[in-house]
Each structure stands twice: as C-alpha cells, then as structure tokens.
Design an enzyme around this catalytic site. Structure first.
Site, short mmCIF file in Angstrom:
data_model
loop_
_atom_site.label_atom_id
_atom_site.label_comp_id
_atom_site.label_asym_id
_atom_site.label_seq_id
_atom_site.Cartn_x
_atom_site.Cartn_y
_atom_site.Cartn_z
N SER A 57 45.75 107.31 -3.59
CA SER A 57 46.59 108.44 -3.97
C SER A 57 45.87 109.34 -4.97
CB SER A 57 47.89 107.93 -4.59
OG SER A 57 48.61 108.96 -5.21
N TYR B 206 52.79 103.34 -10.55
CA TYR B 206 52.40 103.52 -9.15
C TYR B 206 50.91 103.83 -9.06
CZ TYR B 206 51.67 105.96 -4.73
OH TYR B 206 51.17 106.36 -3.52
#
Length: 334
Positions: A140, A165
């Site tokens: 990501s 995350y």
C-alpha cells in the site's frame, strides 16, 4: 498458467479475476467473505464472475465463468491453505486478501495481526513449500507515511507508518524480502495508490461521498479538505498486476513497485468532479485531520513503466464510469 487470487470477492480481486479469466488463465479465487463491510456486495461481485452465492460453502470449490473456480477459505487456517496448494500446484499467486481500512485499524488492531501478518505468513509458507514460481502481493502507498519527499519512490525510507494498517503492510514487505532471499523464489510487492472505480469498497471516499451527496447529507471532509490523492482507476491497477505476473523483465527475486496514476489531485477537486457527474450539490462538514491519514499520496511509477505500465485513465474518464455503476447498483436516479 495456473493462478491463485486471494481476496477474489474484494474490489481489486474481482476485477483481477475477471481479467485473468478472459485472458485464458486457469484461475482459482479464494475469499473468506468476512463482514468488515456488507457481504452482499461481495456476493454480487462474485455473481459477475459466474458464482451463485447459494452454492457457496466453506472449503468447497465451485465453478464460475470461463476457467474460474471459487473457494470460500480463510488464509488464517494454514492446514486448509496447504491442502489447497497441494491439490492445485499453483504457478503464480496474486495475494490481495487482507484486512483493509486505515481508520478501522486504530480501533481493531488485532484483526490486522490475524489477517495481514498471520495470514500473509501462511501464504508465504505455502508458496515456499509448494514451489510457487512467483508471489505477487498487495502492499500500500500508506507505507510511505507523512513525508515531504515527493513523488514517492520505492527506494525511499518507509520506517515511519502513521497507521497500524500501514505498519502491517510494511511488515509484509520485510517478511517477503526475507523469504525471497532465504528460499530463492520470486516475490513482488505492489504499492497501490488510492484505487477507485466500479464495485469499489463502501468504506472508501468515492462511495461515502456519492451516497451522502445524493441523499443530501453533509460530506465529512477531514483535514479541512487539504489533502491530495493519487487516484488510480481500477483498470490501470489490473493492467499493472497482469504485467507483473507475466513479465520476463523482472530480474531479481524481490521487488517492490508503485502502481499509481502519477498525478495527485486535490481532494476538493475530486469531490467537485463527483458532484458534477452526480448532478447534485454537496454540503460539507469540514473536520480536523483524522488519525492515521496522510496529507498526500504521489506515486513515481518509473520502475513499473519499464514493464510497459502506463496509467491511461484520468479522473474525467474514471469518475463517470464509477458514477454510472454507482447509480445502477445502488438504484439512484436524478
């Protein structure tokens, strides 16, 4: 080529399965169909792939369109994952399954350990033990954190994530590096940049904004709208995944690649384009920065461009496609 795609009922997963199947690959899709958001959207995505939700059963393989097969399975169960790998002897694995959501990770960090760390470890082990040639996994852009070094380039420091995350995605990259080096098989991590388009996640900005706008509810705009995002249309993302999986130009066992549009857009500009396409007037609730959010994402895509990648979908094309799907799926009309 026999391919496993995890997270097949997810946003990126569905589109990736669709493309691989149309290209003639033998594809097995895996998903646990967890209730992080409305599971009906996941079942409806699978329906696009020829999967009848009434026939889905845990650890049961069913046939879909073209050469696609689906199995509901949890990557946290190592025995079941190993059995699947042993039976199918995959050549390539595209690992897209993960617990998503920056903000959810602040209140539910354990879910991210279970899925993004333990689950990823199980996939790594299965790839090693069953001689998978190439593992491609979703990282990501959030790993870059808040940095003044833009555009983001793969070689810059990513040791300061600002969300849990992001920390788990950074952990995936480090784990993958160790496995590629120790066991000498190819692993490529893809840092996705703000993916949007039809069948997107309902917890992400495009659907949140669109729903609030058509229902005449105020839109929550964090950091008072002072954010920029490298919005990347889903078709460009899938193009990049296909290129990475099929390219002969990847020389090293381990590589990290950005996949983005390479052109950050101010959040308010994105909202204005959405407002115009929906033919409605938005009301705004400007709010302070949200924990875990970064101010800007901006991809340098020069490395993946060496494989032939090119982002070809500007917002002016992508947003109308998204809105058309949004109106049809959620049954909104002007």
């Amino acid at each position: 080529m026999k391919v496993l795609i995890t997270g097949a009922a997810g946003f990126i997963g569905m589109h990736t399965v669709q493309k691989f199947s149309k290209l003639g690959f033998e594809v097995v899709g895996l998903d646990n169909i967890n209730p992080y958001y409305d599971t009906q959207l996941k079942f409806d995505r699978l329906k696009q792939l020829g999967i009848d939700e009434n026939k889905i059963g845990y650890n049961k393989i069913i046939n879909g369109l073209d050469s696609f097969k689906f199995i509901q399975l949890d990557i946290q169960n190592s025995d079941e994952i190993n059995e699947l790998f042993a039976i199918n002897q995959f050549e390539v694995v595209v690992h897209l399954a993960a617990q998503a959501g920056v903000r959810f990770s602040i209140t539910n960090p354990r879910d991210y350990i279970d899925s993004n760390i333990v689950g990823f470890y199980n996939i790594l082990e299965a790839c090693r033990n069953f001689k998978v040639k190439h593992l491609v996994f979703a990282s990501s852009s959030s790993v870059y954190g808040n940095t003044d070094s833009i555009p983001f380039i793969e070689t810059q420091n990513t040791d300061s994530p600002v969300s849990f995350y992001a920390a788990t995605k950074k952990s995936n990259e480090v784990m993958a590096h160790a496995y590629a080096d120790l066991y000498q098989f190819r692993i490529t991590g893809l840092r996705f940049f703000t993916v949007y388009g039809p069948w997107g996640r309902p917890d992400m900005a495009p659907i949140l904004f669109a729903k609030a706008g058509v229902e005449k509810e105020p839109i929550k705009v964090f950091n008072n709208g002072n954010q920029k995002r490298d919005f990347t249309y889903i078709d460009d993302i899938v193009q990049g995944i296909i290129l990475v999986c099929t390219s002969e130009k990847i020389a090293s066992n381990y590589q990290i690649l950005n996949i983005g549009n390479g052109s950050p857009v101010e959040l308010m500009n994105f909202i204005q384009l959405l407002e115009k396409e929906l033919e409605t007037t938005f009301e705004f609730n400007f709010m302070p920065p949200q924990k875990g959010d970064v101010v800007i994402t901006y991809s340098d895509t020069s490395e993946i461009e060496k494989l032939g990648y090119k982002s070809t979908t500007p917002l002016e094309i992508g947003i109308p496609k998204f809105v058309e799907w949004f109106k049809n799926y959620y049954r909104y009309s002007n």
